[in-house]
Design a protein around this motif. Structure first.
Motif, PDB file in Angstrom:
ATOM      1  N   ARG A  70       0.817  -1.210   0.000  1.00 25.94           N
ATOM      2  CA  ARG A  70       0.000   0.000   0.000  1.00 25.94           C
ATOM      3  C   ARG A  70       0.860   1.275   0.000  1.00 25.94           C
ATOM      4  O   ARG A  70       0.473   2.285  -0.572  1.00 25.94           O
ATOM      5  CB  ARG A  70      -0.920   0.010   1.231  1.00 25.94           C
ATOM      6  CG  ARG A  70      -1.972  -1.102   1.237  1.00 25.94           C
ATOM      7  CD  ARG A  70      -3.136  -0.808   0.310  1.00 25.94           C
ATOM      8  NE  ARG A  70      -4.003  -1.943   0.146  1.00 25.94           N
ATOM      9  CZ  ARG A  70      -5.021  -2.246   0.966  1.00 25.94           C
ATOM     10  NH1 ARG A  70      -5.284  -1.476   2.011  1.00 25.94           N
ATOM     11  NH2 ARG A  70      -5.773  -3.307   0.741  1.00 25.94           N
ATOM     12  N   GLU A  98       0.015  -3.811   8.287  1.00 25.16           N
ATOM     13  CA  GLU A  98      -1.214  -4.305   8.918  1.00 25.16           C
ATOM     14  C   GLU A  98      -2.415  -4.216   7.983  1.00 25.16           C
ATOM     15  O   GLU A  98      -3.346  -5.017   8.072  1.00 25.16           O
ATOM     16  CB  GLU A  98      -1.502  -3.504  10.192  1.00 25.16           C
ATOM     17  CG  GLU A  98      -0.450  -3.623  11.285  1.00 25.16           C
ATOM     18  CD  GLU A  98      -0.558  -4.930  12.048  1.00 25.16           C
ATOM     19  OE1 GLU A  98      -1.370  -5.778  11.649  1.00 25.16           O
ATOM     20  OE2 GLU A  98       0.169  -5.093  13.044  1.00 25.16           O
ATOM     21  N   ALA A  99      -2.391  -3.239   7.077  1.00 32.82           N
ATOM     22  CA  ALA A  99      -3.534  -3.032   6.192  1.00 32.82           C
ATOM     23  C   ALA A  99      -3.775  -4.203   5.248  1.00 32.82           C
ATOM     24  O   ALA A  99      -4.897  -4.389   4.779  1.00 32.82           O
ATOM     25  CB  ALA A  99      -3.327  -1.748   5.382  1.00 32.82           C
TER      26      ALA A  99
END
Length: 305
Positions: A70, A98-99
């Motif tokens: 990301r 974490e995304a």
């Protein structure tokens, strides 16, 4: 977690992550040569020739790749240059990680997250010649003996493919109960022959006939000879899992290799079928903000799309 012969042959929960990661073969930034994947491939080999522990390299490069999914090139080097503190850099990298990683096996996820927090500097060693050669060597496209090839532009290169298979292999390794370091090293080295051997695909390999084996062995050895003996021996041991799926590491590697080969083609088809409904609706190309209303009126009056 079930093994490959107790049900599913691969963990479908990781599908969306692997699809998204594949785009790092096509993400570039000003002032940086090559794609994110190509540069991470080089970073991995530089760390290995610099004497870093192979396990540390496998975790570091995989963690950086997952964060880049990301964040792209908003990496630790850029964030430091932009003035962020070490703690803030870790926060940003972990947020990106974490995304996209909720489906990664918990223990592996924790080890990878810790690499982003600690960010131990791996000593950069000299880049072997095969690193640049693989980055310059295009993949063959879709080939089948007896049929014309299908070329999809722009092609990926072998460095990008090897990096992606290595990262996929690490992420998939818990499912197969495989050693992630062995899978990573095997994947990073599985196209050594293509540093010198142009890629004519399956078609070209079949036309070489009995010459294929000796040529691949010779060109692979040229790449291996660029490594110092201790690292060369480590890579040779890892490459021993490549011929088949008889080992857990072989299964993790071949799963990663097959997924990457097909997803590379799938991204071309996905782009070709993209609709404005997706772009403007689902992806909110004209996104919320103080001038969105004006933007919407402009597009309506211009009859766009």
């Amino acid at each position: 977690m079930p093994g490959p012969f107790e049900g599913a042959a691969a963990p479908v929960a990781l599908r969306e992550l692997l699809v998204e990661l594949n785009d790092l073969k096509r993400v570039r930034s000003a002032g940086r040569t090559g794609s994110v994947a190509e540069r991470l491939f080089a970073q991995g080999w530089s760390a290995l020739t610099g004497g870093a522990d192979p396990e540390a390299v496998a975790l570091e490069i995989t963690a950086k790749t997952l964060a880049a999914c990301r964040l792209c090139d908003l990496d630790d080097a850029f964030l430091a240059a932009a003035g962020l503190s070490e703690a803030a850099i870790g926060d940003v990298l972990v947020a990106g990680f974490e995304a996209v990683t909720p489906e990664v096996e918990a223990d592996l996820r924790g080890r990878l997250r810790e690499r982003l927090r600690e960010r131990d500097n791996l000593v950069a060693g000299p880049l072997p010649g095969f690193v640049a050669a693989l980055a310059q060597q295009p993949r063959a496209g879709v080939t089948c003996p007896g049929k014309p090839r299908i070329l999809l532009e722009p092609p990926e290169n072998h460095a990008e493919h090897c990096l992606m298979v290595a990262v996929y292999g690490v992420v998939l390794s818990p499912f197969y109960r495989a050693d992630p370091t062995t899978v990573f090293l095997a994947a990073m080295a599985h196209h050594f022959h293509n540093a010198a051997m142009p890629d004519a695909g399956f078609t070209g390999e079949m036309l070489l006939g009995d010459h294929l084996g000796p040529i691949m062995a010779r060109t692979t050895q040229w790449a291996l000879d660029a490594l110092e003996p201790p690292l060369r021996a480590t890579i040779e041991r890892a490459r021993a899992v490549l011929p088949d799926d008889a080992t857990a590491e072989g299964r993790a590697f071949h799963a990663a290799d097959a997924i990457d080969r097909v997803l590379q083609i799938a991204q071309h088809l996905r782009a070709a079928s993209l609709t404005m409904e997706t772009v403007l609706g689902e992806m909110e190309l004209v996104h919320a903000g103080p001038v969105k209303g004006f933007h919407d009126r402009v597009l309506k009056d211009m009859r766009i799309p």
